[in-house]
Design an enzyme around this catalytic site. Structure first.
Site, PDB file in Angstrom:
ATOM      1  N   GLU A   1       0.814  -1.218   0.000  1.00  0.00           N
ATOM      2  CA  GLU A   1       0.000   0.000   0.000  1.00  0.00           C
ATOM      3  C   GLU A   1       0.845   1.265   0.000  1.00  0.00           C
ATOM      4  O   GLU A   1       0.514   2.245  -0.669  1.00  0.00           O
ATOM      5  CB  GLU A   1      -0.954   0.020   1.206  1.00  0.00           C
ATOM      6  CG  GLU A   1      -2.094  -0.977   1.121  1.00  0.00           C
ATOM      7  CD  GLU A   1      -1.704  -2.395   1.541  1.00  0.00           C
ATOM      8  OE1 GLU A   1      -0.546  -2.609   1.942  1.00  0.00           O
ATOM      9  OE2 GLU A   1      -2.577  -3.289   1.478  1.00  0.00           O
TER      10      GLU A   1
ATOM     11  N   HIS B   1     -11.052  -5.364   9.783  1.00  0.00           N
ATOM     12  CA  HIS B   1     -11.654  -5.286   8.451  1.00  0.00           C
ATOM     13  C   HIS B   1     -13.052  -4.677   8.509  1.00  0.00           C
ATOM     14  O   HIS B   1     -13.886  -4.972   7.673  1.00  0.00           O
ATOM     15  CB  HIS B   1     -11.756  -6.680   7.813  1.00  0.00           C
ATOM     16  CG  HIS B   1     -10.447  -7.236   7.354  1.00  0.00           C
ATOM     17  ND1 HIS B   1      -9.519  -7.729   8.219  1.00  0.00           N
ATOM     18  CD2 HIS B   1      -9.921  -7.371   6.118  1.00  0.00           C
ATOM     19  CE1 HIS B   1      -8.471  -8.163   7.539  1.00  0.00           C
ATOM     20  NE2 HIS B   1      -8.685  -7.950   6.259  1.00  0.00           N
TER      21      HIS B   1
END
Lengths: 320, 322
Positions: free
Chosen positions: B59, B128
């Site tokens: 990322e 998440h």
């Protein structure tokens, strides 16, 4: 390698400009004219000048917090640079960014983050753009031996390698991350070059106090990159002459070692070469020192006389 | 035409990419796989591997690359699979992307969108399921959108892609399958314009994302009890449509903020403080916050449900305001 006199003079002039800029930065900071902190690039000039001697029109650059003078080599005027450094309206960001953000996009400078490494991927992005448009240029990204151990560097190397992006990673190994010696921070002797193999990239280690050695290594690697063969890593070994920031008295290192390294002076080496080859004489060298110093004094006077931005302008540039 | 939220997001990207060849998308598993929710399915085939690229699980690198590509002339619309992963590249977003133009000068525009799936989704657990809008509201220089309907998602994403500022674009996972009416013809929705999802006269609920639907359910139930609820969806949190809130409060004089994120330092904290500082004269009582409990979202689905506001909790909190 054989060099033309003109090329040697160009390298010398750039080296000298960096040296005198970085000295001026230290002196001006000592006078209390610069807010915040500065990180002197004295001792590391050859890493930047030697590498950037391979640059071509249209290349992109992600600089480092050391050797702010590079901004001037790439096109930023001394007036703009010193204005930003002295927090004035006439700086590139109107004094909102400061010494670590002396940058202008019109010279293909991508900017620089004082977080160290969070900006390392920018060169990959610029290289993507080159690839996207089918342009045969490349991007340079400079970082230090301390930053070499940060995750973003490794991710950016991997991404550049897997996408075969035209990027040269240049590790300015001045042997200290603030106070921590490179041997305490990296498990390998060359924190830049030794990591290249993990990503299938070629690398070179150059004597970072010898601008021609740096240039020759950079030339081999940039030839590889410009041939479309993907990224590479160049590591330049030198020694940080000053502390991490001005005011750092460097109690963590041996003064005798520092003095030994300071004898390996990239500017003095070039002067000797030019004098030996009779390309220049001492009077001409002295004249160059004076001229560059005068230019900087004028730029500093300009910056000092320039207004600062007002509180009403504090939000300017935040959003388009 | 009735389309899902997911389809609307995908269509926004497709239409924009057909319009402007400077736009490209990249992120984890978006090419052959078409994103884990199927949003980018078919885009590799339509636009080719130059404009639709899988990234490694890196990322920091691909957010950094998006930034470098944006400042040199491309318009990347990148995907961070889950908003939770934005924290892996938090310094890149919070320091670099948000501050770049301010710190370097006005020519450093970053026309860049970071899309992510966000929020709870039946046992996805603490790493998440996060709703992180408030973190990015706290970083001047970013725009933040969090749509609640297919119509809003499409119009706002098209606007985000055309905008020259960096945008954090949050898409709730539970909304992906919800259907909504979307016109055939071209439209965009400007940032900073709230939408009144239901008109009412007794109390204003400011709700975002998944909570808009729950607020509407609560409003329906309360209508039968004679309480008239206005549901205001800001759609973008930065910029935030204060005028719409002021207008609504001038009618209802009571305010509630409903969010899925946990309460402490959340969106509601900011909005409640703002209303009390700037709209105090319009308020007949304190601003009420309904938010998730201050816990990592538990794996156990019953406890997960318990931690997040539902329509009944919202209705109960409103009854207490009268």
């Amino acid at each position: 390698m054989e060099y033309s006199n003109e090329f040697l003079m160009k390298l010398y002039e750039e080296l000298l400009r960096c040296r005198l800029f970085e000295k001026k930065l230290v002196d001006t900071y000592a006078l209390g004219k610069i807010p915040g902190h500065i990180h002197s690039g004295l001792g590391g000039e050859a890493c930047y000048v030697g590498t950037l001697a391979t640059r071509q029109q249209g290349d992109y650059f992600k600089n480092s917090h050391r050797c702010i003078a590079v901004a001037n080599l790439l096109g930023v005027s001394l007036e703009t640079a010193f204005s930003e450094i002295m927090a004035k309206r006439t700086g590139n960001a109107g004094g909102r960014g400061g010494v670590n953000h002396v940058s202008q996009l019109k010279y293909n400078m991508l900017g620089f983050s004082a977080t160290l490494a969070c900006d390392i991927g920018l060169a990959g992005g610029a290289a993507m753009r080159l690839q996207y448009d089918g342009i045969d240029n490349m991007a340079y990204t400079f970082y230090g031996d301390g930053t070499a151990n940060r995750g973003p560097v490794h991710e950016a190397m991997n991404l550049a390698a897997v996408w075969k992006l035209p990027v040269l990673f240049v590790c300015d190994n001045n042997q200290f991350g603030i106070s921590t010696h490179v041997s305490q921070g990296s498990s390998v002797p060359n924190p830049g070059a030794d990591r290249a193999g993990a990503y299938g990239m070629p690398s070179e280690v150059a004597d970072g106090t010898d601008v021609l050695a740096v240039y020759e290594a950079a030339k081999r690697l940039t030839d590889h990159i410009r041939a479309g063969k993907g990224p590479a890593v160049l590591e330049c070994k030198n020694y940080r002459w000053r502390g991490h920031f001005e005011g750092d008295q460097t109690p963590y290192r041996d003064k005798a070692v520092t003095e030994e390294w300071m004898k390996k002076d990239s500017v003095a080496k070039m002067e000797k070469l030019l004098l030996d080859k009779k390309i220049i004489d001492q009077a001409a060298i002295d004249n160059m020192y004076q001229q560059i110093d005068d230019e900087m004094e004028r730029a500093i006077a300009f910056a000092e006389a320039s207004p600062a931005i007002t509180p009403e302008e504090i939000y300017d540039n935040l959003y388009v | 035409m009735l389309v899902t939220f997911a389809q609307a997001v995908g269509d926004a990207m497709r239409e924009e990419m057909r319009r402007d060849d400077r736009i490209l998308i990249f992120g984890e598993d978006i090419a052959e796989f078409g994103n884990i929710f199927g949003i980018t399915r078919g885009m590799l085939e339509e636009f080719g591997s130059k404009r639709v690229r899988n990234t490694p699980i890196s990322e920091m690198a691909f957010i950094g690359a998006a930034m470098g590509a944006a400042e040199t002339g491309l318009r990347p619309c990148v995907e961070l699979m889950y908003s939770d992963f934005s924290l892996v590249a938090f310094a890149e977003i919070y320091h670099c992307i948000a501050k770049w133009r301010y710190m370097h000068g006005p020519e450093y525009k970053l026309p860049l969108v970071i899309r992510s799936a966000m929020g709870s989704s039946f046992g996805a657990t603490g790493e998440h399921s996060n709703c992180l809008e408030s973190l990015y509201m706290h970083s001047p220089g970013l725009l933040v959108a969090s749509p609640s309907t297919a119509y809003d998602a499409k119009g706002l994403l098209k606007e985000a892609i055309r905008n020259d500022n960096p945008v954090m674009f949050f898409e709730h996972k539970q909304l992906y399958k919800t259907k909504g009416e979307v016109p055939e013809e071209e439209y965009t929705i400007p940032f900073g314009v709230a939408d009144i999802k239901r008109e009412g006269s007794d109390v204003t609920i400011i709700a975002i994302g998944l909570m808009v639907g729950r607020a509407l359910e609560a409003a329906e139930a309360l209508a039968k009890e004679g309480i008239s609820v206005e549901v205001l969806d800001p759609r973008t949190l930065v910029p935030f449509d204060k005028e719409a809130v002021r207008k609504s409060l001038s009618k209802t004089h009571r305010a509630m903020v409903v969010e899925e994120s946990n309460k402490t330092s959340g969106v509601g904290a900011e909005l409640a403080a703002m209303m009390q500082e700037e709209m105090y004269d319009e308020l007949d009582g304190p601003v009420v916050r309904v938010a998730a409990l201050d816990v990592p979202l538990p794996y156990n689905i019953e406890l997960e449900k318990y931690a997040i506001p539902d329509a009944e909790q919202i209705a109960a909190a409103i009854r207490k305001m009268f």
